[in-house]
Enzyme design. Sequence first.
Site, PDB file in Angstrom:
ATOM      1  N   LYS A   1       1.035  10.702  -9.369  1.00 21.45           N
ATOM      2  CA  LYS A   1      -0.133  10.916  -8.512  1.00 21.45           C
ATOM      3  C   LYS A   1       0.261  11.493  -7.148  1.00 21.45           C
ATOM      4  O   LYS A   1      -0.490  12.254  -6.537  1.00 21.45           O
ATOM      5  CB  LYS A   1      -0.922   9.607  -8.354  1.00 21.45           C
ATOM      6  CG  LYS A   1      -1.635   9.176  -9.628  1.00 21.45           C
ATOM      7  CD  LYS A   1      -2.597  10.244 -10.140  1.00 21.45           C
ATOM      8  CE  LYS A   1      -3.418   9.767 -11.326  1.00 21.45           C
ATOM      9  NZ  LYS A   1      -4.371  10.799 -11.802  1.00 21.45           N
TER      10      LYS A   1
ATOM     11  N   TYR B   1       3.788   6.236 -12.617  1.00 20.86           N
ATOM     12  CA  TYR B   1       2.387   6.577 -12.324  1.00 20.86           C
ATOM     13  C   TYR B   1       2.222   6.970 -10.861  1.00 20.86           C
ATOM     14  O   TYR B   1       1.609   7.999 -10.547  1.00 20.86           O
ATOM     15  CB  TYR B   1       1.479   5.401 -12.677  1.00 20.86           C
ATOM     16  CG  TYR B   1       0.010   5.714 -12.533  1.00 20.86           C
ATOM     17  CD1 TYR B   1      -0.653   6.465 -13.500  1.00 20.86           C
ATOM     18  CD2 TYR B   1      -0.715   5.264 -11.432  1.00 20.86           C
ATOM     19  CE1 TYR B   1      -2.004   6.752 -13.370  1.00 20.86           C
ATOM     20  CE2 TYR B   1      -2.058   5.547 -11.300  1.00 20.86           C
ATOM     21  CZ  TYR B   1      -2.703   6.294 -12.267  1.00 20.86           C
ATOM     22  OH  TYR B   1      -4.041   6.585 -12.132  1.00 20.86           O
TER      23      TYR B   1
ATOM     24  N   SER C   1      -5.118   9.143  -6.904  1.00 18.03           N
ATOM     25  CA  SER C   1      -5.211   7.685  -6.851  1.00 18.03           C
ATOM     26  C   SER C   1      -4.611   7.192  -5.541  1.00 18.03           C
ATOM     27  O   SER C   1      -3.769   7.871  -4.942  1.00 18.03           O
ATOM     28  CB  SER C   1      -4.423   7.080  -8.029  1.00 18.03           C
ATOM     29  OG  SER C   1      -4.257   5.685  -7.876  1.00 18.03           O
TER      30      SER C   1
END
Length: 243
Positions: A152, A148, A135
């Site tokens: 990533k 998060y 991402s």
Amino acid sequence: MGKFSGRRALVTGAGAGIGRATALKLAEMGAEVFALSKTLANLESLKEQCPSISIICVDLGNWTEAREAVKKITPIHLLVNNAAYASLAPFLEATPESFDKMFNVNVKSIMNITQVVAGDLVARQSRGAVVNLSSQAGQRALQDHTVYCSSKSAVDMMTKMMALELGPKGIRANAVSPTVVMTDMGRVGWSEPAKADPMRARIPQGRFAEVEDVVNAIVYLLSDESDMVNGTLLAVDGGFLAA
């Protein structure tokens, strides 16, 4: 003959969103596709939509069960590590439970599944390609995305390590780094205009990504056309990371 005829592909998180669309596209292009998800209802509807796809219902959060399930379907020549979990919170409110779940699914499961798939290919002296779903959050700090973003970023480095160590064995590894994609998971963080509008304004092309934009990038990285591409983080972000 399809582009991927004679090749066996595994897509994780294939019940919905990008994973589902990728599984359907690879089947359309001639691959023998295995779709993995923890949600049986999603897999069953996928199988109805495309009967040639084989389905595997297993929770990637369970190291041993996931490993054993994938061992049963080797060899796999094309691996798409797409499964992911997202939960948002301000840094000061992030919990150890959300940390463990996100790293377990987003990072640890990639190592697990790729060890099985790549280990088998090496034993067979066969070539292969791996694409990890990362991402833009792996390269940019985003409000309320501490865990998060961190997961990533770990995916990005794991991809480079795979490229370094598996490349000499005939297995390429790359990652796709999309901007916001309005799947069900994308809507968790970006459905509110107050959040979505400023983010969209930071994207030079002025829009979020469509699922098909990401699928096209995955297909390219799996294909022979990208034979010299290894260890790359391919941004599918309309220029967000360039700004």
